[in-house]
Design a protein around this motif. Structure first.
Motif, mmCIF file in Angstrom:
data_model
loop_
_atom_site.group_PDB
_atom_site.id
_atom_site.type_symbol
_atom_site.label_atom_id
_atom_site.label_comp_id
_atom_site.label_asym_id
_atom_site.label_seq_id
_atom_site.Cartn_x
_atom_site.Cartn_y
_atom_site.Cartn_z
ATOM 1 N N GLY A 20 -30.265 -10.654 -20.286
ATOM 2 C CA GLY A 20 -31.571 -10.965 -19.721
ATOM 3 C C GLY A 20 -31.723 -10.427 -18.308
ATOM 4 O O GLY A 20 -30.933 -9.611 -17.825
ATOM 5 N N ALA A 21 -32.767 -10.901 -17.647
ATOM 6 C CA ALA A 21 -33.039 -10.502 -16.271
ATOM 7 C C ALA A 21 -33.729 -11.653 -15.553
ATOM 8 O O ALA A 21 -34.332 -12.527 -16.179
ATOM 9 C CB ALA A 21 -33.903 -9.249 -16.221
ATOM 10 N N GLY A 40 -23.145 -10.857 -22.277
ATOM 11 C CA GLY A 40 -23.610 -9.498 -22.042
ATOM 12 C C GLY A 40 -23.806 -9.266 -20.557
ATOM 13 O O GLY A 40 -23.210 -9.944 -19.722
ATOM 14 N N THR A 41 -24.657 -8.322 -20.224
ATOM 15 C CA THR A 41 -24.932 -8.015 -18.814
ATOM 16 C C THR A 41 -26.386 -8.304 -18.507
ATOM 17 O O THR A 41 -27.282 -7.705 -19.096
ATOM 18 C CB THR A 41 -24.639 -6.539 -18.497
ATOM 19 O OG1 THR A 41 -23.262 -6.258 -18.793
ATOM 20 C CG2 THR A 41 -24.898 -6.249 -17.031
ATOM 21 N N SER A 42 -26.614 -9.225 -17.591
ATOM 22 C CA SER A 42 -27.962 -9.577 -17.158
ATOM 23 C C SER A 42 -28.195 -9.044 -15.750
ATOM 24 O O SER A 42 -27.270 -8.903 -14.952
ATOM 25 C CB SER A 42 -28.165 -11.093 -17.176
ATOM 26 O OG SER A 42 -28.116 -11.594 -18.508
ATOM 27 N N ASN A 83 -18.824 -9.940 -14.163
ATOM 28 C CA ASN A 83 -18.950 -8.833 -15.117
ATOM 29 C C ASN A 83 -20.206 -8.962 -15.968
ATOM 30 O O ASN A 83 -20.615 -7.987 -16.613
ATOM 31 C CB ASN A 83 -17.718 -8.772 -16.030
ATOM 32 C CG ASN A 83 -16.434 -8.516 -15.264
ATOM 33 O OD1 ASN A 83 -16.439 -7.806 -14.262
ATOM 34 N ND2 ASN A 83 -15.329 -9.087 -15.732
ATOM 35 N N ASN A 84 -20.795 -10.162 -15.969
ATOM 36 C CA ASN A 84 -22.006 -10.404 -16.765
ATOM 37 C C ASN A 84 -23.280 -10.260 -15.952
ATOM 38 O O ASN A 84 -24.368 -10.521 -16.464
ATOM 39 C CB ASN A 84 -21.969 -11.805 -17.376
ATOM 40 C CG ASN A 84 -20.789 -12.024 -18.294
ATOM 41 O OD1 ASN A 84 -19.881 -12.787 -17.972
ATOM 42 N ND2 ASN A 84 -20.781 -11.346 -19.433
ATOM 43 N N LEU A 85 -23.127 -9.859 -14.687
ATOM 44 C CA LEU A 85 -24.291 -9.768 -13.811
ATOM 45 C C LEU A 85 -24.291 -8.445 -13.053
ATOM 46 O O LEU A 85 -23.231 -7.956 -12.631
ATOM 47 C CB LEU A 85 -24.306 -10.919 -12.810
ATOM 48 C CG LEU A 85 -24.418 -12.330 -13.379
ATOM 49 C CD1 LEU A 85 -24.152 -13.366 -12.283
ATOM 50 C CD2 LEU A 85 -25.797 -12.552 -13.998
ATOM 51 N N GLN A 86 -25.478 -7.882 -12.878
ATOM 52 C CA GLN A 86 -25.638 -6.731 -12.005
ATOM 53 C C GLN A 86 -26.856 -6.968 -11.123
ATOM 54 O O GLN A 86 -27.810 -7.642 -11.526
ATOM 55 C CB GLN A 86 -25.808 -5.441 -12.802
ATOM 56 C CG GLN A 86 -27.031 -5.395 -13.701
ATOM 57 C CD GLN A 86 -27.128 -4.102 -14.495
ATOM 58 O OE1 GLN A 86 -26.274 -3.231 -14.383
ATOM 59 N NE2 GLN A 86 -28.163 -3.968 -15.293
#
Length: 321
Positions: free
Chosen positions: A163-164, A190-192, A224-227
């Motif tokens: 998500g975002a 995942g990557t949010s 690792n799940n956040l950018q």
């Protein structure tokens, strides 16, 4: 009382009159139950009862404000690229849950039950969605979207799966910032993306809280799940969540700053000479910075060199010419 039977559709186009009837809607999950074809002033102030799977469609550029209590055993499925708003002070406690499959659902009041936000859809507002919220490739928009005022979105629990979330942040970590407050657990999969939208200058080294949450403290590997994304001139990093129990914070690594002229190196304003003071540090000007001139410097005849892009200029000098 106005009853919409299963398979039937209530159409509203650019209404300028508050609709205060009692509405009973029965949806079948296939046909649109309530359609907003145009206009942003559409407002239902009457109580609404939902039965079955009720589809609320809002066309692109349109909006519907729900200003009356929503009850019933049914569910709400938000479709269309437009906006539905659960107004401040309104309670929506229908028991069937909510799916935002397209467009924006703004919760400024109180929404019960589970909420799922699908890919390309948005859940926003400064109210409370007190159930389990799942962001399935969708986005969170905390704050008052109707007035563009930063604020806090309150959630029961939160799962972010690819998500975002977008956060408007001020020049101070202490006030004027968007935040998501989760009373239950926070789960990341995942990557949010955390989109940071600075509203003014910021100070390198400051730390902002984006999420608070209950439940177990996230491990260091949760980074690792956040950018983090940010506009040019800004950079942020995520503080190790294992060291900040109950919260996710970001550190300001680079920022458009707020500088005071010193002229300690030269009398030239450019992007290379160390002629400014920011938070007790001697720095060079960066394009986009906010600058101030006061009486602390004796260098008052200044030459501008090159192309300079200034966020703002404040003149606080009285005795110097």
């Amino acid at each position: 009382m106005l009853t919409i039977s299963s398979g039937a559709t209530l159409q509203i186009y650019n209404s300028t009159v508050d609709l205060e009837k009692l509405f009973v809607l029965t949806g079948n999950g296939t046909a649109t139950t309530l359609n907003i074809g145009a206009g942003t002033g559409n407002n239902i102030i009457g109580q609404m009862t939902l039965n079955g799977a009720c589809i609320f469609n809002a066309a692109t550029g349109s909006a519907l404000t729900l200003s009356g209590t929503l009850t019933g055993s049914g569910s709400l499925i938000k479709t269309g690229a437009g906006t539905n708003i659960i107004a401040s002070g309104v309670t929506a406690n229908y028991s069937g849950g909510t799916t935002v499959s397209n467009g924006v659902l703004v919760v400024n009041g109180s929404l019960s039950g589970a909420v799922t936000v699908a890919s390309g859809a948005f859940l926003g507002g400064n109210g409370t969605a007190g159930g389990a919220v799942t962001i399935q490739n969708g986005s969170l928009l905390p704050g008052d979207l109707t007035t563009a005022t930063p604020g806090t979105m309150n959630l029961g629990s939160l799962t972010m799966n690819e998500g975002a979330a977008a956060f408007h942040l001020s020049s101070s970590p202490d006030s004027g910032n968007d935040q998501v407050a989760v009373s239950g657990g926070l789960t990341l999969s995942g990557t949010s993306t955390l989109q940071i939208l600075p509203q003014a200058f910021m100070n390198v080294g400051d730390v902002y809280t984006l999420f608070t949450y209950g439940g177990s403290t996230l491990a260091s590997t949760a980074t690792n799940n956040l950018q983090v994304t940010a506009p040019a001139g800004f950079a942020f990093s995520i503080v190790d969540p294992a060291t900040t129990p109950g919260s996710i914070k970001i550190h300001v690594d680079q920022a458009i700053g707020n500088e005071i002229w010193t002229g300690q190196s030269t009398a030239i304003w450019n992007t290379s000479d160390i002629n400014w003071n920011r938070n007790a540090n001697n720095v060079a000007f960066n394009n986009g910075d906010y600058v101030s001139f006061d009486d602390s410097s004796t260098v008052t005849n200044i030459t501008l060199s090159g192309t300079l892009q200034v966020g703002s200029v404040t003149m606080n000098n009285y005795s110097s010419a």
